[in-house]
Design an enzyme around this catalytic site. Structure first.
Site, mmCIF file in Angstrom:
data_model
loop_
_atom_site.group_PDB
_atom_site.id
_atom_site.type_symbol
_atom_site.label_atom_id
_atom_site.label_comp_id
_atom_site.label_asym_id
_atom_site.label_seq_id
_atom_site.Cartn_x
_atom_site.Cartn_y
_atom_site.Cartn_z
ATOM 1 N N SER A 87 -26.956 32.384 -8.001
ATOM 2 C CA SER A 87 -28.621 32.416 -7.828
ATOM 3 C C SER A 87 -29.171 30.991 -8.301
ATOM 4 C CB SER A 87 -29.124 33.626 -8.764
ATOM 5 O OG SER A 87 -29.110 33.167 -10.154
ATOM 6 N N LYS A 108 -32.890 31.435 -15.082
ATOM 7 C CA LYS A 108 -33.488 31.098 -13.853
ATOM 8 C C LYS A 108 -34.360 29.913 -14.418
ATOM 9 C CE LYS A 108 -32.353 34.722 -11.808
ATOM 10 N NZ LYS A 108 -31.293 34.522 -10.986
#
Length: 186
Positions: free
Chosen positions: A39, A80
């Protein structure tokens, strides 16, 4: 004989103090984390080992483009990038990030976007209103996070906004594998 007992006692005392210090540093200051999955490609790779600075957000708030670790669930932490900050509006239109209606460059995505074939989109259009539980602006003590691999990331587009209470800390240092050791640049 008494001198040997004192020496042993000193060693035990030193080991206990060292253990307590290591525990405090691990719990409240720095902790290791391993990147799981794709990701955050191309910035972070699967199995990158990193150090999380847990102390960073006790002294200040997250900044745009910080790479953060947060509690996504009670069992799972995610890594993230911070995109939106409290009080801001966020929109992606035609593969371009807009904060409060102004275009914002994402230099960390430039190489990946260049690799795309004509008419391919790296980040699909969305607004804050499209995010679960979101409103017109990001509320106080919340952030919007996205993975750098926008086509394969479970981030705010699915999870909703992340509260400051969920933040574990900031990370920017890879210590393993050795060929990737170093500080991540924006």
């Amino acid at each position: 004989m008494t001198q040997k007992k004192n020496e042993w006692f000193d060693w035990i005392k030193a080991l206990v103090v060292a253990g307590l210090l290591a525990f405090v540093i691990r719990m409240f200051v720095f902790a290791p984390i391993i990147v799981e999955g794709p990701s955050m490609l191309p910035t972070l790779e699967d199995e990158d080992h990193m150090i999380v600075n847990k102390f960073s957000y006790l002294l200040g708030d997250p900044d745009r483009f910080d790479i953060v670790v947060f509690h996504a669930t009670s069992e799972k932490d995610y890594i993230k990038r911070v995109i939106g900050l409290p009080g801001e509006t966020v929109e992606v239109k035609d593969d371009t990030l807009f904060i409060n209606g102004e275009k914002v460059e994402e230099k960390f995505l430039e190489e990946k976007k260049k690799e795309l074939a004509n008419n391919q989109v790296y980040t699909f259009d969305f607004t804050l209103e499209d995010i679960p539980g979101a409103s017109l602006t990001i509320p106080d003590d919340h952030i919007l996070v996205l993975g750098d691999n926008r086509t394969n990331s479970t981030d705010s587009r699915l999870l909703g906004l992340i509260s400051y209470d969920q933040l574990v800390g900031k990370t920017s240092f890879i210590y393993w594998p050795l060929d990737r050791i170093g500080i991540i640049k924006e």
